[in-house]
Scaffold this motif. Structure first.
Motif, short mmCIF file in Angstrom:
data_model
loop_
_atom_site.label_atom_id
_atom_site.label_comp_id
_atom_site.label_asym_id
_atom_site.label_seq_id
_atom_site.Cartn_x
_atom_site.Cartn_y
_atom_site.Cartn_z
N ASP A 225 0.81 -1.22 0.00
CA ASP A 225 0.00 0.00 0.00
C ASP A 225 0.85 1.27 0.00
O ASP A 225 0.30 2.37 -0.08
N VAL A 226 2.16 1.12 0.14
CA VAL A 226 3.08 2.27 0.09
C VAL A 226 3.80 2.23 -1.24
O VAL A 226 4.53 1.28 -1.53
N ASP A 227 3.62 3.26 -2.04
CA ASP A 227 4.15 3.22 -3.41
C ASP A 227 5.67 3.30 -3.46
O ASP A 227 6.32 2.56 -4.19
N ILE A 228 6.25 4.24 -2.69
CA ILE A 228 7.70 4.45 -2.69
C ILE A 228 8.18 4.33 -1.25
O ILE A 228 7.74 5.07 -0.37
N MET A 229 9.11 3.41 -1.00
CA MET A 229 9.68 3.25 0.34
C MET A 229 11.15 3.63 0.27
O MET A 229 11.93 3.01 -0.45
N MET A 230 11.49 4.68 1.01
CA MET A 230 12.87 5.15 1.04
C MET A 230 13.47 4.86 2.40
O MET A 230 12.78 4.87 3.43
N GLY A 231 14.75 4.59 2.44
CA GLY A 231 15.44 4.39 3.71
C GLY A 231 16.92 4.64 3.55
O GLY A 231 17.42 4.81 2.43
N THR A 232 17.63 4.68 4.67
CA THR A 232 19.08 4.88 4.64
C THR A 232 19.78 3.74 5.38
O THR A 232 19.17 3.04 6.20
N PHE A 233 21.05 3.59 5.09
CA PHE A 233 21.87 2.58 5.75
C PHE A 233 22.76 3.19 6.84
O PHE A 233 23.59 2.51 7.42
N THR A 234 22.59 4.48 7.09
CA THR A 234 23.50 5.20 7.98
C THR A 234 23.12 5.10 9.45
O THR A 234 23.91 5.49 10.30
N LYS A 235 21.95 4.60 9.74
CA LYS A 235 21.50 4.55 11.13
C LYS A 235 21.61 3.13 11.70
O LYS A 235 22.57 2.78 12.34
N SER A 236 20.62 2.31 11.39
CA SER A 236 20.56 0.98 12.01
C SER A 236 21.64 0.03 11.51
O SER A 236 22.01 -0.90 12.23
N PHE A 237 22.15 0.25 10.30
CA PHE A 237 23.04 -0.74 9.71
C PHE A 237 24.51 -0.34 9.76
O PHE A 237 25.37 -1.06 9.24
N GLY A 238 24.82 0.81 10.31
CA GLY A 238 26.21 1.19 10.54
C GLY A 238 27.02 1.39 9.28
O GLY A 238 28.22 1.07 9.26
N SER A 239 26.41 1.92 8.23
CA SER A 239 27.13 2.09 6.97
C SER A 239 26.81 3.46 6.39
O SER A 239 26.61 4.42 7.13
N CYS A 240 26.74 3.56 5.07
CA CYS A 240 26.38 4.81 4.41
C CYS A 240 25.50 4.48 3.21
O CYS A 240 25.43 3.34 2.76
N GLY A 241 24.82 5.51 2.70
CA GLY A 241 24.00 5.31 1.51
C GLY A 241 22.52 5.22 1.83
O GLY A 241 22.09 5.32 2.98
N GLY A 242 21.73 5.04 0.77
CA GLY A 242 20.29 4.95 0.91
C GLY A 242 19.70 4.07 -0.17
O GLY A 242 20.41 3.59 -1.07
N TYR A 243 18.39 3.85 -0.08
CA TYR A 243 17.74 2.97 -1.06
C TYR A 243 16.34 3.47 -1.35
O TYR A 243 15.74 4.23 -0.59
#
Length: 536
Positions: A355-373
């Protein structure tokens, strides 16, 4: 002949917006006396800043033997035309023919307000962002205008980093695989994804993140901020309508502005106001022509980073479906940190990812890295590979950073053969709720929903910010303070981020220091709960 004194006065900077919606005032317990005292504090800073500018101008004008400076004051029209430096002076003189590069208000605010407390920001560290960090000590010889690093460090409890699951400080499963990927692929691809910047790791990560969030496909980028600011213009353009939550992150704001679409804002986390706005705009159509909007996109966040609140996602999704509007969800602070298996607010609030058309997130918080998706349908992801500048032109994610995200997600999912991921999720949820409840018991006004790892302590008055930050640092607790322009003028605060790497002893120590500092600076606005009597 000297110019009249009133002409030497610098132009009064424009006052930023002060209005705070009624619902927000109730949420942050903003009373009239608090608002009045906060405004008086800002007024004092502004008054002294303007006086300092005046006296600096008079002093430099009287000392200067540069004919350009005297010629400068011979004409009122040239007085405020531009700025130059005279004989190494830090004050800028207005000069004919050049517009000031720095906007007047931002320049004034930086010189006369920010510089007074800049030692509380941008503190360098000399360690991994774990539960405890080494903060580099600094000093200033010119009243904080410039700061100089020393070789000394202070060991501090870290309550400011986004290291929600503790992966950024090294992990028994992730770190060896990251080192191996560094040896296999090198630190960078030196190319964009569209050229030679796609490795097997990038493909594996995109398949994994799509499976993790429950969408058909995903695409990754080298920076979280750029993910929003470059994707939004690729999805919505002229003739489109973007409706954005008033507390959305700056990356969303800039992406919406760059899109060329009409941008409107609805009151923070208010589904009723969103529906009213949607209904009106669908009826009115595009400005000037009244033609139907080419597309409408509603943009919200999973966890609002300055408040620690969850989006009212179920209600917003229902409204978007009713009016056939697309929904764009930014899960920078929620993905990996909340939900039974770390899949974010959709899992936590019971929303179907379909039901959510576009899901954006980052890797800089919970995953201890950099970048986004970006995770979405296969058609949308395929379109973005051809249309998004960040994919076509920006350097791709560093392969070791990609491997870090892959390994971290596998730990969260339990695919490393252990239950450490489940323990981390339980730990951050328990620690966040404990810390928030204890802060409230001591009398602080605290923002943030239960289960959110982000919480804000309302300080309101600008003068309390540096006092709170410096005293916490003196007692070996590192906190982040936030004020205008990152927050509304009247709503300055200290933001706390909890990590799964914090032990209960760490949290108790942090609470003790923050409570003592809160008493010292007068930051407790509510009555504290009475201590329970303990019987032997």
């Amino acid at each position: 002949m000297s110019p009249p004194l009133f002409l030497l006065l610098p132009p009064l900077p424009p006052i930023p917006p002060l209005a705070v919606p009624r619902e927000i005032r109730r949420m942050v317990r903003l009373t009239f006396p608090t608002a009045l005292l906060t405004l008086i504090g800002y007024g004092i800073f502004f008054a002294f800043g303007l006086l300092r500018d005046l006296f600096r101008k008079l002093l430099n004008w009287s000392k200067s033997d540069d004919p350009k400076v005297f010629a400068l004051f011979s004409s009122t029209a040239r007085l405020f035309a531009g700025r130059i430096r005279v004989k190494g002076s830090s004050f800028f003189y207005f000069w004919q023919g050049y517009a000031p590069i720095c906007p007047a208000f931002e320049d004034f605010y930086t010189r006369r307000i920010y510089h007074r407390i800049q030692d509380c920001f941008g503190r360098p560290i000399a360690s991994a962002p774990d539960a405890w960090i080494d903060v580099v000590e600094r000093y200033s010889n010119d009243n904080n205008k410039t700061l100089h690093r020393t070789t000394n460090t202070t060991r501090c409890l870290n309550l400011g980093s986004y290291n929600y699951l503790g992966f950024a400080a090294g992990d028994e499963y992730c770190t060896p695989r990251v080192i191996e990927s560094l040896e296999s692929y090198a630190p960078t691809t030196c190319s964009s994804r569209a050229d030679a910047g796609t490795t097997k790791l990038h493909t594996e990560l995109e398949e994994l993140i799509a499976r993790f969030v429950g969408k058909p496909a995903a695409i990754t980028f080298g920076m979280g901020y750029v993910t929003n600011s470059s994707i939004i213009p690729a999805l919505v353009g002229e003739g489109g309508l973007i409706i954005s939550d008033s507390f959305n992150h700056n990356s969303i704001v800039n992406g919406a502005r760059a899109s060329g679409a009409t941008v409107m804002v609805f009151q923070h986390n208010s589904p009723s106001q969103l529906e009213e706005l949607l209904r009106k705009q669908i009826v009115k159509g595009q400005p000037g022509t009244g033609e139907p909007w080419k597309k409408i996109m509603v943009i919200v966040e999973g966890i609002y980073s300055m408040e620690g609140e969850f989006s009212k996602l179920p209600e917003i999704v229902a409204i978007c479906k009713k009016y056939k509007a697309y929904i764009y969800l930014d899960e920078a602070h929620s993905i990996g940190a909340v939900g039974k298996s770390g899949r974010g607010v959709c899992e936590l609030l019971g929303v179907d990812p379909a039901d959510v058309d576009i899901m954006m997130g980052t890797f800089t918080k919970s995953f201890g890295s950099c970048g986004g998706y970006i995770a979405a349908s296969e058609d949308i992801i395929q379109y973005l590979r051809y249309a998004c500048p960040a994919h076509l032109y920006a350097t791709s994610m560093s392969p070791p950073a990609v491997q870090q995200v892959i390994s971290a997600i596998k730990v969260v999912l339990g695919e490393d053969g252990s239950n450490r991921g489940a323990k981390k999720l339980a730990q951050i949820r328990e620690s966040s709720n404990y810390f928030r409840s204890e802060l409230k018991k001591t009398g602080f006004v605290v923002l943030g929903d239960n289960d959110s790892p982000v919480m804000s302590i309302m300080l309101y008055n600008l003068a309390k910010l540096p006092a709170f930050s410096r005293e916490c640092l003196r007692q070996n607790v590192a906190v982040v303070i936030v004020a205008y322009p990152a927050t509304p003028v009247l709503l300055a605060r200290a933001r706390i981020c909890i990590s799964a790497s914090h032990t209960r002893e760490d949290l108790i120590r942090g609470l003790k220091v923050i409570s003592e500092v809160g008493d010292l600076v007068g930051a407790k606005c509510l009555p504290a709960e009475p201590e329970k009597i303990k019987f032997d």
